[in-house]
Enzyme design. Structure first.
Site, short mmCIF file in Angstrom:
data_model
loop_
_atom_site.label_atom_id
_atom_site.label_comp_id
_atom_site.label_asym_id
_atom_site.label_seq_id
_atom_site.Cartn_x
_atom_site.Cartn_y
_atom_site.Cartn_z
N HIS A 114 -19.14 -7.06 -8.50
CA HIS A 114 -18.46 -8.43 -8.12
C HIS A 114 -17.55 -8.55 -7.70
CE1 HIS A 114 -22.36 -9.59 -9.33
NE2 HIS A 114 -22.23 -9.31 -10.34
N SER B 299 4.94 -3.33 12.31
CA SER B 299 4.20 -4.30 12.56
C SER B 299 5.53 -4.56 13.54
CB SER B 299 4.70 -5.48 11.22
OG SER B 299 5.17 -6.24 11.74
N LYS C 285 6.36 -2.57 7.49
CA LYS C 285 4.31 -2.93 7.26
C LYS C 285 3.67 -1.23 7.24
CE LYS C 285 2.38 -5.42 7.48
NZ LYS C 285 0.80 -6.06 6.25
N GLU D 57 -10.05 -0.81 9.54
CA GLU D 57 -10.06 -2.41 10.45
C GLU D 57 -11.02 -1.99 11.36
OE1 GLU D 57 -6.48 -5.41 9.74
OE2 GLU D 57 -5.77 -3.31 9.13
#
Ligand code: ARG
Length: 465
Positions: free
Chosen positions: A155, A276, A282, A289
């Protein structure tokens, strides 16, 4: 005029011609088309249906065309409906009559089925190679970081400490099953439709066993209607790709989580990260992704073909022309994503200290503390309740189990003695689980040897070997 133009008085307009064409996607199977034609011509000559001279002219012409397609000099003509027409028209333009005899006893229906099956075998075989490389990296990473402990989750809540190698090997088993699925798709494609002609077979004395041998198929398809209308093997291939993409999406999801500030379990190499344009600090896990995201298009490819195939009456229908883009897209996507995943894993830094520090948080020793009491004679259910109350006590006092004093343990149960401290160590907890398939170091070392053996066996079983 199209090669089939005899019974027509006028042709379709340019837009309609383009709408009906499959030339662009067919270019991906041009070499397979030529291989099929060379085998067909050789068989026709062996059976005395065309002369040896014709066969030799056809063979030399097709070899030339194959070379032109490879080096990019082949003059593709947008007026050709598909690769079969393009190659045959060019051949006939170059060698004349023998070229016009090539299509004897053959239809584009069995021709295209042959091409696609050869293509599906090539795609499955390349994917199996990519799968093996990814598994090689997973096994290597598991070996390299043997002993590193991280929290295991259920979980997405801290559950029990596990070995990082155990976690990596879980993925190697998923990809081992994907190999089996890819191999099954390869086997499904490995049957020869050539000789089925349009749908019913032909009056020419074709030798279908001979083309089966020449093209390296396992056997000839026993039913001509099935031969021209079956695309199940493409569904098998896209399904295998879909499951493997699902596995990659799970791995990539963990890579994204693990590389976040909250987790900090891994640091991706700069070569697998992006920055970024506005936030200078970043470092984004874009490629993980993107792999996660590309899973959607592969599922889409599967749904598209399943739907195209639904309710198609026998035998060939033009709908079947739609069956090629999906498998090509699915195979390219999976192949690229496996390569990216292998690269990310091979170059990432494993932050063992951060993993270990987190492994002890969230009362991950609770099960072992309950087992401690059970091993001293307390029924496990009662031990579960006692430790549950201890956890509540800890939460109320802002402590971890490891912060409790011997007196606090004793207050919960008289059975606790000073040696309980040993059962609170995350590495000790993980390494004590040595049942077969468990996360203990001994069990994981056995498992590592098995994962390596499965990899070696599949390397030997891969069709490209
Ligand atoms: N371009 C067609 C396809 O890709 C080839 C077979 C066409 N056969 C026919 N009878 N129209 O499926």
């Amino acid at each position: 005029m199209a090669l089939w133009g005899g019974r027509f008085e006028k042709g379709v307009d340019a837009f309609t011609q383009e709408f009906g064409a499959s030339l662009e996607v067919d270019k991906n199977m041009a070499q397979q088309d030529i291989a099929g034609s060379r085998a067909h011509a050789k068989m026709l000559a062996k059976q005395g249906i065309i002369s040896d001279d014709d066969q030799q002219a056809i063979d030399a012409g097709l070899e030339r065309i194959s070379g032109e397609i490879k080096d990019g000099s082949f003059p593709w003509d947008v007026n050709d409906e598909d690769v079969h027409m393009a190659v045959e028209s060019k051949l006939t333009a170059e060698i004349g009559q023998p070229g016009a005899r090539l299509h004897t006893g053959r239809s584009r229906n069995d021709q295209v089925a042959t091409d696609i099956r050869l293509l599906a075998k090539d795609l499955a075989s390349e994917l199996m190679d990519g799968n093996l490389e990814l598994r090689r990296v997973l096994v290597e990473v598991a070996k390299k970081h043997m002993g590193v402990v991280l929290p295991g989750y259920t979980h997405l809540q801290h559950a029990q400490p596990v070995l990082f190698s155990h976690h990596m090997l879980a993925y190697s088993w998923m990809f081992a099953r994907d190999f089996t699925r890819l191999k099954a798709a390869y086997t499904a494609a490995d049957a020869n439709p050539l000789g089925a002609a349009a749908l019913a077979g032909t009056t020419y004395p074709l030798d279908r066993q001979y083309t089966t041998e020449l093209l390296g198929f396992d056997h000839a398809i026993p039913n001509s209607l099935d031969a021209v209308s079956d695309r199940d093997y493409l569904l098998d291939l896209i399904y295998a790709c879909s499951v493997s993409m699902m596995h990659l999406s799970r791995l990539c999801e963990e890579i994204v989580l693990w590389s976040s500030t909250e987790f900090g379990f891994i640091t991706l190499s700069d070569s697998y990260s992006t920055g970024s344009s506005i936030m200078p600090q970043k470092k984004n896990p874009d490629f993980a992704e993107l792999t996660r995201g590309k899973t959607g298009r592969v599922y889409g490819d599967l749904m598209a073909l399943l739907t195209t195939m639904k309710s198609l009456p026998l035998a060939y229908n033009k709908d079947l022309q739609e069956c090629k883009e999906g498998p090509l897209d699915a195979a390219k996507t999976l192949s690229d994503c496996m390569q990216i995943a292998a690269g990310m894993l091979e170059t990432m830094t494993v932050n063992a200290d951060t993993m270990l520090a987190q492994a002890g948080k969230g009362f991950t020793a609770a099960t072992d503390v309950a087992d401690y009491l059970a091993k001293k004679g307390m029924p496990f259910r009662e031990a579960h309740r006692v430790v549950g109350e201890l956890v509540l006590y800890c939460e109320q006092h802002g402590k971890g189990l490891e912060d409790l004093t011997p007196a606090e343990f004793k207050a919960a149960s008289e059975l606790f003695e000073d040696d309980i401290a040993q059962d609170l160590d995350s590495a000790g907890i993980a390494n004590a689980r040595n049942t077969y398939g468990g996360t203990g170091r001994k069990a994981v070392e056995t498992q590592l040897a098995e994962a390596q053996a499965s990899l070696t066996a599949d390397q030997e079983a891969a069709p490209s070997k």
